[in-house]
Design a protein around this motif. Structure first.
Motif, short mmCIF file in Angstrom:
data_model
loop_
_atom_site.label_atom_id
_atom_site.label_comp_id
_atom_site.label_asym_id
_atom_site.label_seq_id
_atom_site.Cartn_x
_atom_site.Cartn_y
_atom_site.Cartn_z
N THR A 259 16.44 48.53 26.30
CA THR A 259 15.59 48.80 25.13
C THR A 259 14.15 49.15 25.53
OG1 THR A 259 15.20 46.44 25.04
CG2 THR A 259 16.88 47.33 23.54
N SER A 260 13.42 49.75 24.60
CA SER A 260 12.03 50.12 24.86
C SER A 260 11.30 50.38 23.55
CB SER A 260 11.97 51.39 25.70
OG SER A 260 10.66 51.93 25.69
N THR A 261 10.05 49.95 23.48
CA THR A 261 9.15 50.36 22.39
C THR A 261 8.22 51.46 22.90
OG1 THR A 261 9.18 48.15 21.43
CG2 THR A 261 7.35 49.59 20.79
N ARG A 262 7.46 51.15 23.97
CA ARG A 262 6.40 52.04 24.46
C ARG A 262 6.92 53.18 25.31
NH1 ARG A 262 4.63 47.21 23.23
NH2 ARG A 262 6.60 46.68 24.17
N THR A 263 7.81 52.89 26.24
CA THR A 263 8.20 53.89 27.23
C THR A 263 8.90 55.07 26.57
OG1 THR A 263 8.39 52.14 28.86
CG2 THR A 263 9.47 54.21 29.38
N ARG A 264 9.86 54.78 25.69
CA ARG A 264 10.56 55.87 25.02
C ARG A 264 9.58 56.70 24.19
NH1 ARG A 264 15.08 56.17 20.16
NH2 ARG A 264 14.75 58.41 19.88
N1 CP Z 1 5.54 48.09 28.81
C1 CP Z 1 6.72 48.69 28.55
O1 CP Z 1 7.36 49.27 29.42
O2 CP Z 1 7.09 48.62 27.24
P1 CP Z 1 8.55 48.96 26.69
O3 CP Z 1 9.52 48.01 27.37
O4 CP Z 1 8.48 48.70 25.20
O5 CP Z 1 8.89 50.37 26.99
#
Ligand code: CP
Length: 324
Positions: free
Chosen positions: A56-61
């Protein structure tokens, strides 16, 4: 400035020279400036980035997808569970085939003992650049964004003291890719790097040795502490976050029991007061609020977590524009 980066993979910053990383930062600042001014910079028109996620990801995607579109291209989000990987498509096949469809392949595969090798196997078979969106060893784009943020807030990083510290978290065994990548990159920029963790939370020894060597070459310093409070003392930058004790045990229940010994490793206002008065608080996010860090600190005046998150966009655009 280095101008021959077309076709290069970004799997770890350690495989790029300091000049090349300086180039990434230079381009990232320029692209950030252009975005602020509303100046179009569509240098990757018609190019398509595959974004393959096993996690999963919020920022990276979001930042990769926004970034490739701002550069004039398109990002294809691919959830690994919707592919035929579990039915037999190998890393080599993914590299060969996606390398023929796409102009770059970005991958997040964080499984312990699997992710880094998977990304390297795709890269070996791919004719286009492979970008590591986080694996079990490295999170290069997070750490490039962190360095950009440090330069914005503090100027020349040489001689600054950064405390890369374990913090307690209850949610899950987080990868150790962020602390490993931090000690590898910040030592190359002449910083005084403190790695602070309980004995069970050691990082992979080969990277600790590389960090020592980096510090020696860059005339910075590298030390390992096991006292949470001591890590904060007189630091310019504090970066306390959770990671798992995967080198101590592979048993999830045992690791949860070990972690519970360190519930006091939370960043609060008293800990922040041990650092320099103008110290900044950094975290890659997501954070376990009021477990890893208090709301007062992460929402407080010393926190730069949203600038860090924003800078993911700019450094990723810089690497895509230079390599794809
Ligand atoms: N910091 C980071 O990589 O955030 P995500 O896991 O939400 O992509």
């Amino acid at each position: 400035m280095q101008t021959h980066l077309r076709g290069r993979d970004m799997i770890t910053t350690q495989e790029w020279t300091k000049d090349e990383i300086d180039t990434v930062l230079d381009v990232a600042f320029e692209l950030k400036r252009q975005r602020a001014l509303g100046i179009s910079h569509a240098s990757l028109r018609d190019k398509v980035l595959a974004m393959l996620f096993f996690f999963t990801s919020t920022r990276t995607r979001a930042s990769f997808e926004a970034g490739i579109v701002q550069l004039g291209g398109h990002g294809a989000f691919i959830d690994s569970t919707t592919t035929q990987i579990s039915h037999g498509d190998t890393a080599k096949e993914m590299g060969e085939i996606y390398g023929r469809y796409f102009d770059g392949i970005a991958i997040r595969q964080c499984d312990w003992g699997v992710g880094n090798q998977y990304i390297r196997d795709v890269a070996a078979a791919s004719r286009v650049p492979v970008l590591n969106m986080q694996c079990d060893h490295f999170h290069p784009f997070q750490i490039l964004a962190d360095l950009m943020t440090i330069i914005e807030k503090k100027g020349d990083p040489r001689g600054l003291t950064i405390n890369v510290s374990y913090a307690y978290a209850a949610s899950y065994q987080k990868p150790m890719s962020v602390p490993i990548s931090l000690i590898l990159l910040m030592t190359r920029f002449g910083m005084n790097v403190r790695l602070t963790h309980p004995p069970e939370f050691n990082l992979m020894p080969q990277y600790v040795e590389q960090a020592k060597e980096n510090a020696r070459k860059a005339r910075g310093s590298f030390e390992i502490l096991d006292d949470f409070d001591a890590g904060f003392k007189d630091a310019d930058i504090v970066y306390p976050k959770a990671w798992g004790c995967m080198l101590t045990t592979s048993d999830l229940q045992e690791s949860a029991e070990i972690s519970k010994k360190y519930t006091s490793w939370i960043t609060d206002e008293q800990r922040m007061a041990l650092a320099k008065p103008d110290a900044i608080y950094m975290h890659c996010l997501p954070a376990d609020r009021n477990i890893e860090v208090t709301d007062g600190v992460i929402d407080g005046p010393q926190s730069v977590v949203y600038d860090e998150a924003e800078n993911r966009l700019h450094v990723q655009k810089a690497v895509m524009a230079l390599t794809m």
